[in-house]
Design a protein around this motif. Structure first.
Motif, PDB file in Angstrom:
ATOM      1  N   ALA A  55      37.953 -30.503   4.148  1.00  0.00           N
ATOM      2  CA  ALA A  55      37.099 -29.582   4.909  1.00  0.00           C
ATOM      3  C   ALA A  55      35.883 -29.165   4.081  1.00  0.00           C
ATOM      4  O   ALA A  55      34.763 -29.107   4.602  1.00  0.00           O
ATOM      5  CB  ALA A  55      37.904 -28.354   5.331  1.00  0.00           C
ATOM      6  N   ALA A  56      36.091 -28.880   2.810  1.00  0.00           N
ATOM      7  CA  ALA A  56      34.972 -28.484   1.953  1.00  0.00           C
ATOM      8  C   ALA A  56      33.946 -29.607   1.829  1.00  0.00           C
ATOM      9  O   ALA A  56      32.731 -29.362   1.870  1.00  0.00           O
ATOM     10  CB  ALA A  56      35.488 -28.098   0.567  1.00  0.00           C
ATOM     11  N   GLY A  57      34.414 -30.840   1.715  1.00  0.00           N
ATOM     12  CA  GLY A  57      33.493 -31.974   1.665  1.00  0.00           C
ATOM     13  C   GLY A  57      32.693 -32.122   2.937  1.00  0.00           C
ATOM     14  O   GLY A  57      31.476 -32.359   2.894  1.00  0.00           O
ATOM     15  N   PHE A  58      33.341 -31.967   4.083  1.00  0.00           N
ATOM     16  CA  PHE A  58      32.628 -32.081   5.351  1.00  0.00           C
ATOM     17  C   PHE A  58      31.644 -30.929   5.559  1.00  0.00           C
ATOM     18  O   PHE A  58      30.562 -31.136   6.111  1.00  0.00           O
ATOM     19  CB  PHE A  58      33.603 -32.157   6.526  1.00  0.00           C
ATOM     20  CG  PHE A  58      34.044 -33.555   6.828  1.00  0.00           C
ATOM     21  CD1 PHE A  58      33.154 -34.494   7.313  1.00  0.00           C
ATOM     22  CD2 PHE A  58      35.352 -33.946   6.612  1.00  0.00           C
ATOM     23  CE1 PHE A  58      33.549 -35.782   7.586  1.00  0.00           C
ATOM     24  CE2 PHE A  58      35.765 -35.230   6.875  1.00  0.00           C
ATOM     25  CZ  PHE A  58      34.864 -36.154   7.358  1.00  0.00           C
ATOM     26  N   VAL A  59      32.013 -29.732   5.112  1.00  0.00           N
ATOM     27  CA  VAL A  59      31.098 -28.596   5.236  1.00  0.00           C
ATOM     28  C   VAL A  59      29.824 -28.876   4.438  1.00  0.00           C
ATOM     29  O   VAL A  59      28.712 -28.657   4.928  1.00  0.00           O
ATOM     30  CB  VAL A  59      31.777 -27.288   4.779  1.00  0.00           C
ATOM     31  CG1 VAL A  59      30.761 -26.181   4.545  1.00  0.00           C
ATOM     32  CG2 VAL A  59      32.819 -26.855   5.795  1.00  0.00           C
ATOM     33  N   GLN A  60      29.971 -29.370   3.221  1.00  0.00           N
ATOM     34  CA  GLN A  60      28.798 -29.678   2.405  1.00  0.00           C
ATOM     35  C   GLN A  60      27.974 -30.809   3.026  1.00  0.00           C
ATOM     36  O   GLN A  60      26.745 -30.770   3.010  1.00  0.00           O
ATOM     37  CB  GLN A  60      29.205 -30.040   0.984  1.00  0.00           C
ATOM     38  CG  GLN A  60      29.637 -28.845   0.177  1.00  0.00           C
ATOM     39  CD  GLN A  60      28.552 -27.800   0.094  1.00  0.00           C
ATOM     40  OE1 GLN A  60      28.638 -26.762   0.727  1.00  0.00           O
ATOM     41  NE2 GLN A  60      27.526 -28.052  -0.668  1.00  0.00           N
ATOM     42  N   LEU A  61      28.654 -31.797   3.580  1.00  0.00           N
ATOM     43  CA  LEU A  61      27.969 -32.909   4.235  1.00  0.00           C
ATOM     44  C   LEU A  61      27.143 -32.402   5.415  1.00  0.00           C
ATOM     45  O   LEU A  61      25.960 -32.737   5.553  1.00  0.00           O
ATOM     46  CB  LEU A  61      28.990 -33.937   4.709  1.00  0.00           C
ATOM     47  CG  LEU A  61      28.473 -35.107   5.529  1.00  0.00           C
ATOM     48  CD1 LEU A  61      27.692 -36.059   4.647  1.00  0.00           C
ATOM     49  CD2 LEU A  61      29.624 -35.830   6.192  1.00  0.00           C
ATOM     50  N   ILE A  62      27.730 -31.564   6.241  1.00  0.00           N
ATOM     51  CA  ILE A  62      27.031 -31.037   7.413  1.00  0.00           C
ATOM     52  C   ILE A  62      25.877 -30.136   6.993  1.00  0.00           C
ATOM     53  O   ILE A  62      24.792 -30.192   7.573  1.00  0.00           O
ATOM     54  CB  ILE A  62      28.027 -30.306   8.340  1.00  0.00           C
ATOM     55  CG1 ILE A  62      28.970 -31.329   8.965  1.00  0.00           C
ATOM     56  CG2 ILE A  62      27.309 -29.506   9.415  1.00  0.00           C
ATOM     57  CD1 ILE A  62      30.160 -30.735   9.677  1.00  0.00           C
ATOM     58  N   ARG A  63      26.091 -29.295   5.971  1.00  0.00           N
ATOM     59  CA  ARG A  63      25.004 -28.442   5.474  1.00  0.00           C
ATOM     60  C   ARG A  63      23.809 -29.262   5.019  1.00  0.00           C
ATOM     61  O   ARG A  63      22.662 -28.936   5.336  1.00  0.00           O
ATOM     62  CB  ARG A  63      25.483 -27.589   4.307  1.00  0.00           C
ATOM     63  CG  ARG A  63      26.278 -26.394   4.695  1.00  0.00           C
ATOM     64  CD  ARG A  63      26.625 -25.597   3.470  1.00  0.00           C
ATOM     65  NE  ARG A  63      27.440 -24.452   3.811  1.00  0.00           N
ATOM     66  CZ  ARG A  63      28.039 -23.683   2.922  1.00  0.00           C
ATOM     67  NH1 ARG A  63      27.921 -23.959   1.630  1.00  0.00           N
ATOM     68  NH2 ARG A  63      28.757 -22.659   3.304  1.00  0.00           N
ATOM     69  N   GLN A  64      24.072 -30.327   4.267  1.00  0.00           N
ATOM     70  CA  GLN A  64      22.973 -31.163   3.772  1.00  0.00           C
ATOM     71  C   GLN A  64      22.264 -31.867   4.921  1.00  0.00           C
ATOM     72  O   GLN A  64      21.034 -31.934   4.953  1.00  0.00           O
ATOM     73  CB  GLN A  64      23.491 -32.185   2.762  1.00  0.00           C
ATOM     74  CG  GLN A  64      22.411 -33.047   2.154  1.00  0.00           C
ATOM     75  CD  GLN A  64      21.477 -32.265   1.266  1.00  0.00           C
ATOM     76  OE1 GLN A  64      21.889 -31.354   0.561  1.00  0.00           O
ATOM     77  NE2 GLN A  64      20.205 -32.612   1.291  1.00  0.00           N
ATOM     78  N   LEU A  65      23.016 -32.371   5.872  1.00  0.00           N
ATOM     79  CA  LEU A  65      22.400 -33.055   7.009  1.00  0.00           C
ATOM     80  C   LEU A  65      21.588 -32.084   7.867  1.00  0.00           C
ATOM     81  O   LEU A  65      20.505 -32.437   8.340  1.00  0.00           O
ATOM     82  CB  LEU A  65      23.460 -33.754   7.849  1.00  0.00           C
ATOM     83  CG  LEU A  65      24.100 -34.977   7.191  1.00  0.00           C
ATOM     84  CD1 LEU A  65      25.222 -35.515   8.075  1.00  0.00           C
ATOM     85  CD2 LEU A  65      23.077 -36.048   6.910  1.00  0.00           C
TER      86      LEU A  65
END
Length: 74
Positions: A55-65
């Motif tokens: 979940a933390a990885g996906f949150v960072q991915l979405i934030r960057q995108l």
């Protein structure tokens, strides 16, 4: 407007970091759960920590995108 665009080496660096972030966050979450399992003698703590890492990885991915989409659209 042309000065606002990022050079290609900067973009490559950002997206390479982004590509490594998701597996690394997953691995760190699993590692924390594994160590807690060993410390407490349990066999299930790795699962919630693995999910938290994902979940933390996906949150960072979405934030960057979202940041890149917002910057590119203006």
């Amino acid at each position: 407007m042309a000065g606002d665009k990022k050079s290609w080496p900067v973009l490559v660096g950002e997206y390479t970091t982004l590509a490594m972030m998701l597996p690394l966050a997953t691995l760190i979450g699993y590692g924390i759960g594994y160590l807690l399992d060993k410390a407490f003698g349990t066999h299930f703590l790795y699962i919630p920590f693995l999910l938290l890492g994902i979940a933390a990885g996906f949150v960072q991915l979405i934030r960057q995108l979202m940041r890149d989409t917002r910057d590119g659209g203006s």
